[in-house]
Design an enzyme around this catalytic site. Structure first.
Site, short mmCIF file in Angstrom:
data_model
loop_
_atom_site.label_atom_id
_atom_site.label_comp_id
_atom_site.label_asym_id
_atom_site.label_seq_id
_atom_site.Cartn_x
_atom_site.Cartn_y
_atom_site.Cartn_z
N CYS A 1 -28.46 51.15 77.34
CA CYS A 1 -28.75 52.58 77.28
C CYS A 1 -30.27 52.82 77.24
CB CYS A 1 -28.10 53.16 76.04
SG CYS A 1 -28.49 54.89 75.83
N HIS B 1 -25.08 43.92 64.10
CA HIS B 1 -24.73 44.81 65.22
C HIS B 1 -25.47 44.36 66.48
CE1 HIS B 1 -24.40 48.45 67.64
NE2 HIS B 1 -23.41 48.83 66.86
N GLU C 1 -26.75 45.94 68.92
CA GLU C 1 -27.98 46.68 69.25
C GLU C 1 -29.13 46.24 68.35
OE1 GLU C 1 -27.86 51.09 69.21
OE2 GLU C 1 -29.95 50.91 68.56
N THR D 1 -30.13 53.09 66.89
CA THR D 1 -30.02 54.49 67.34
C THR D 1 -28.88 55.27 66.68
OG1 THR D 1 -28.62 53.72 69.11
CG2 THR D 1 -30.94 54.03 69.65
N CYS E 1 -30.82 58.27 68.57
CA CYS E 1 -30.73 58.86 69.91
C CYS E 1 -30.23 60.30 69.80
CB CYS E 1 -29.80 58.03 70.78
SG CYS E 1 -28.08 58.24 70.37
N SER F 1 -17.26 51.01 65.30
CA SER F 1 -18.32 51.84 65.86
C SER F 1 -19.22 52.36 64.74
CB SER F 1 -17.69 53.01 66.62
OG SER F 1 -18.59 54.07 66.74
N SER F 2 -20.50 52.02 64.85
CA SER F 2 -21.45 52.40 63.81
C SER F 2 -21.61 53.91 63.73
CB SER F 2 -22.80 51.74 64.13
OG SER F 2 -23.80 52.25 63.32
N ASN F 3 -21.82 54.57 64.88
CA ASN F 3 -22.07 56.02 64.83
C ASN F 3 -20.86 56.76 64.29
OD1 ASN F 3 -20.75 57.72 67.20
ND2 ASN F 3 -21.15 55.68 67.98
N SER G 1 -18.52 56.72 71.32
CA SER G 1 -17.82 55.80 72.23
C SER G 1 -16.35 56.18 72.38
CB SER G 1 -17.96 54.37 71.71
OG SER G 1 -17.68 54.32 70.33
S1 SF4 Z 1 -24.99 56.34 71.04
FE1 SF4 Z 1 -24.92 56.55 73.27
S2 SF4 Z 1 -26.78 57.67 73.90
FE2 SF4 Z 1 -27.05 56.89 71.81
S3 SF4 Z 1 -28.11 54.92 72.10
FE3 SF4 Z 1 -25.93 54.47 71.91
S4 SF4 Z 1 -25.18 54.45 74.02
FE4 SF4 Z 1 -27.19 55.48 74.04
#
Ligand code: SF4
Length: 381
Positions: free
Chosen positions: A121, A149, A151, A217, A258, A287-289, A350
């Protein structure tokens, strides 16, 4: 202009759904999925591998597997298929989280070129660029992220080629790191305490004199802010700094969350002002977010983290994931006996929208609703 972040009300009469203003798929994930399926379509007969999960969503990954794609590693970097089995003609897709320079090098040595099939990304790359800028100004890079993680591992790999780097998982670890800055803890215990989280030859006495913070992010915005503020105060105290000379020891940069993380979290914070009975968060359990959206909702409402509508067993039972204890648990009588029942719904970056729709349809099926789902959806077209 200020963005309108109020949730959207889907009023089914006895059931009222409040849908977060921003939820679900982000640019990076859509882009990654598009590249993956295009690669499959354009390369019949070639072996296609995914370095690890494309994104943290079981349905999307299962869909890719059903198209013959194979995973090389699990989410934690453990090999499922040895790199030794790869041939130069194979295609290896780099996931949206990006990957480490070491892995990229290994693939290149086999003869596999990843540039064309790299779905990293751009917002993750932006963090790498920010790290490089901070490094060029001779700051050590502190990465707020989950050490295992994908990322964060990728960001750490990129950052540590430019400058000494260390990962802090949370405020507790930031506080421990601060003790090396102030000298409360001996440098000799650093390596063990931050095992697998610091760059090679990291010297806490020398490398913690000038620092800058970046983050994964998808962290919780307030957590990153608190950690950056805390480390800044630590530097101010240690070096007796004032506003004018603070940058001698602390790179005052903004967080590297992000846009999707920011929008989804801000929309949830606004949605929590609604007087509701419960919240449902849809997304992959690793999923972290998504887990951060759950964390926010939990502060105010009974919250159920599910990965699809099948987890709503009946109007009386839901199977949901407790990400603190990492187990799926059943809860009975999760819907209150009152009318209307008010439910807040959001989903992670995601999570395909179809899963959210499935959850709404399942909930609607438990109520004698007067309005059809299609009729409500029509209003939003
Ligand atoms: S959550 Fe989505 S937009 Fe944000 S860094 Fe990850 S893949 Fe990219």
């Amino acid at each position: 202009m200020e963005k309108d972040l109020s949730p959207t009300l889907l009023d089914f009469g006895p059931l009222q759904i409040y849908l977060a203003r921003h939820f679900g798929f982000c640019y990076g994930v859509e882009n990654a999925i598009e590249i993956a399926f295009k690669t499959i379509e354009e390369n019949p007969g070639r072996r296609i591998f995914l370095l690890s999960e494309m994104i943290h969503n079981p349905q999307v990954n299962a869909d890719l597997l059903s198209h013959g794609v194979k995973f090389l590693q699990d989410t934690y970097g453990n090999h499922l298929i040895s790199f030794g089995e790869l041939k130069p003609d194979d295609i290896v897709l780099i996931p949206a989280f990006g990957t480490t320079l070491e892995i990229e090098k290994k693939l290149n040595e086999i003869g596999i070129h990843t540039e064309k099939y790299n779905t990293t990304c751009p917002f993750v790359e932006k963090v790498w660029n920010r790290s490089e800028v901070i490094a060029k100004e001779n700051y050590t890079i502190i990465i707020h992220g989950k050490p295992k993680h994908e990322e964060t591992r990728a960001t750490f790999s990129h950052a540590s080629t430019h400058s000494p780097s260390v990962i802090v998982r949370d405020m507790q670890q930031a506080k421990e790191l601060a003790k090396y800055i102030t000298g409360e803890k001996p440098a000799s215990s650093f390596s063990e305490e931050f095992k697998d989280q610091h760059s090679k030859n990291f010297d806490p006495e020398k490398d913690l004199q000038r620092i800058g913070v970046v983050n994964q992010t998808t962290m919780l915005a307030s957590d990153t802010q608190a950690i950056a503020d805390f480390l800044k105060q630590t530097m101010i105290g240690k070096y007796d700094l004032i506003d004018k000379n603070i940058e001698e020891h602390f790179a005052d940069t903004r967080d590297t969350l992000c846009y999707a993380t920011n929008d989804n979290q801000s929309a949830v914070i606004k949605m929590l002002e609604t007087k509701a009975d419960l919240a449902i968060v849809v997304g992959g359990y690793n999923s972290s977010n998504t887990s951060h959206l759950v964390e926010l909702c939990e502060e105010k409402f009974p919250t159920y983290f599910i990965n699809d509508e099948e987890k709503i067993i009946s109007s009386n039972e839901i199977l949901h994931y407790n990400f603190h204890s990492k187990e799926e648990l059943p809860t009975r009588a999760f819907l209150p006996s009152k009318e209307p029942v008010k439910i807040l719904i959001t989903s992670g970056a995601s999570c395909p929208d179809a899963l959210v729709e499935g959850v709404i349809r399942k909930l609607v099926s438990f109520f004698p609703v007067t309005r059809k789902t299609e009729e409500l959806i029509e209003n939003f077209k």
